[in-house]
Design a protein around this motif. Sequence first.
Motif, short mmCIF file in Angstrom:
data_model
loop_
_atom_site.label_atom_id
_atom_site.label_comp_id
_atom_site.label_asym_id
_atom_site.label_seq_id
_atom_site.Cartn_x
_atom_site.Cartn_y
_atom_site.Cartn_z
N ASN A 94 -2.01 -15.23 60.64
CA ASN A 94 -1.32 -15.64 61.86
C ASN A 94 0.20 -15.62 61.68
OD1 ASN A 94 -3.72 -16.06 63.27
ND2 ASN A 94 -3.91 -18.17 62.52
N TRP A 95 0.66 -16.00 60.50
CA TRP A 95 2.11 -15.97 60.20
C TRP A 95 2.63 -14.53 60.25
CZ3 TRP A 95 4.09 -16.37 54.51
CH2 TRP A 95 5.49 -16.28 54.49
N VAL A 96 1.91 -13.62 59.60
CA VAL A 96 2.37 -12.23 59.52
C VAL A 96 2.34 -11.57 60.89
CG1 VAL A 96 1.93 -9.96 58.50
CG2 VAL A 96 1.66 -12.02 57.11
N ILE A 97 1.28 -11.82 61.67
CA ILE A 97 1.14 -11.20 62.99
C ILE A 97 2.32 -11.57 63.89
CG2 ILE A 97 -0.21 -11.28 65.13
CD1 ILE A 97 -1.34 -9.42 63.03
N ARG A 98 2.82 -12.80 63.76
CA ARG A 98 3.95 -13.26 64.60
C ARG A 98 5.31 -12.80 64.07
NH1 ARG A 98 0.95 -18.12 64.18
NH2 ARG A 98 2.53 -18.94 62.73
N ASN B 55 2.65 -4.32 48.85
CA ASN B 55 3.91 -3.83 48.28
C ASN B 55 4.43 -2.59 49.00
OD1 ASN B 55 4.81 -5.59 46.23
ND2 ASN B 55 3.24 -4.84 44.82
N GLU B 56 3.50 -1.71 49.38
CA GLU B 56 3.91 -0.50 50.11
C GLU B 56 4.49 -0.87 51.48
OE1 GLU B 56 0.33 1.75 50.13
OE2 GLU B 56 0.64 2.57 48.10
N ALA B 57 3.87 -1.85 52.15
CA ALA B 57 4.40 -2.31 53.44
C ALA B 57 5.75 -2.99 53.27
CB ALA B 57 3.41 -3.27 54.09
N LEU B 58 5.90 -3.81 52.23
CA LEU B 58 7.16 -4.46 51.93
C LEU B 58 8.26 -3.43 51.71
CD1 LEU B 58 9.10 -6.71 50.96
CD2 LEU B 58 7.88 -6.70 48.78
N ASP B 59 7.96 -2.37 51.01
CA ASP B 59 8.98 -1.34 50.74
C ASP B 59 9.35 -0.59 52.02
OD1 ASP B 59 10.62 -0.11 48.70
OD2 ASP B 59 9.46 1.71 49.05
N GLN B 60 8.38 -0.43 52.93
CA GLN B 60 8.72 0.19 54.23
C GLN B 60 9.71 -0.67 54.99
OE1 GLN B 60 5.41 1.65 56.67
NE2 GLN B 60 4.15 1.75 54.83
N VAL B 61 9.49 -1.98 54.96
CA VAL B 61 10.42 -2.91 55.62
C VAL B 61 11.81 -2.77 55.01
CG1 VAL B 61 10.98 -5.33 56.06
CG2 VAL B 61 8.61 -4.54 56.25
N ARG B 62 11.87 -2.72 53.69
CA ARG B 62 13.17 -2.60 53.00
C ARG B 62 13.87 -1.30 53.39
NH1 ARG B 62 15.20 0.35 49.25
NH2 ARG B 62 13.19 1.35 48.89
N GLY C 265 13.46 -10.06 52.93
CA GLY C 265 13.21 -11.34 52.27
C GLY C 265 12.00 -12.04 52.86
N ARG C 266 11.82 -11.94 54.18
CA ARG C 266 10.65 -12.56 54.81
C ARG C 266 9.37 -11.84 54.39
NH1 ARG C 266 10.43 -12.38 60.52
NH2 ARG C 266 12.09 -10.81 60.63
N ALA C 267 9.42 -10.51 54.32
CA ALA C 267 8.26 -9.74 53.89
C ALA C 267 7.91 -10.08 52.44
CB ALA C 267 8.54 -8.25 54.03
N TYR C 268 8.93 -10.30 51.63
CA TYR C 268 8.70 -10.66 50.22
C TYR C 268 7.99 -12.02 50.12
CZ TYR C 268 9.72 -11.89 45.36
OH TYR C 268 9.62 -12.29 44.05
#
Length: 357
Positions: free
Chosen positions: A333-337, A254-261, A304-307
């Motif tokens: 693998n999905w996240v790394i790409r 969630n913290e990483a998702l909020d950084q993306v936002r 949206g992708r991070a979510y």
Amino acid sequence: MKDFHEKYDVFESALEIPEPWYVFHYELAKEENTLHIYIEYRSGAEFPCPNCSKSGCKVHDTLDKDRIWRHLDFWQYRTLLHARMPRVKCESCGKILTVVVDWARPGAGFTLLFDRHVLSLMVEMPVAAVARKVGEHDTRLWRVFHYYVDKAMENMDVSNITHIAMDETSRAKGHKYVTFFIDTDTKRLIFATKGKSADVLQEFCLFIDTKGVPRSQINEFCCDMSPAFISGIEENFPNASITFDKFHVMKMVNEALDQVRRQEQTTQSELKNSRYIWLKNEENLTKKQANKFAKLKDMDLATGRAYRMKISLQKMYSKSYLTSEMYFDEWYNWVIRSQLEPMVQVAKSLKSIKKAF
């Protein structure tokens, strides 16, 4: 004599003072907002020996100074019980000791009913707030708390523990922490100690050692990704596996998702004031949040992708152990790409921890 009994009967009934004790006097000090109730024992009274429990011990002498206990309030008045304490001489063990009263713990400054009252309040509010409510210093109430907690822990049967969950929480300002150890099979709190360093595992070891529980019996710990917890478990319980609980894993995501936002909202103004929409699961959104989410999810947003990555990782916890291994590798693998750097960093962290165990 009848008038005397009627005058004090209300106090004796309310206090439930047992024979041979009785209420012989009271004083209402309105300027102090305090009711003083004086208790005495009847002439010729006999008491059990405090040492060997032999009954029928006669009074040897009486301490001149009153013993005082805080009791539950009568009406709006703070209530104090007073009694001169007799000492008995036991013919069986030969000791001369002060008697033990029925209404309070030995050496305590509160009655048992007052103890129960403040403990019930502590379930609902902090000790400092309870102290303000009852008009006592919080140090005295902490002594009550520790007495009953220590007594409960002393009598607790932990002979069958095998799976332990541990977590820390702040107990006061200034980064002061308490770490809790919970038996995950019974959901019972079995141990608590100050701090959140690796030393708390040594304290836990001493606790189970006194209970006769071999350390090898503990085969799993569930905790957050604290390096101190991990090193403490590895050092003191080398045969136990470590499971990182869902709450702390999802907190990282969630913290990483909020950084993306926050990075994306500099160019996408629609994302402003949407933080809590992405931190919640869709079924938990309010009507207003759900309407805004419906508009945002149709946009081609990095947030949206991070979510979706977050939701996908949540689903891993419903998989079997063998399936979850493969599921995580595919998620990784999905996240790394994805080129979403905050999410990539979380994925790498989780991967490194997975390799370590």
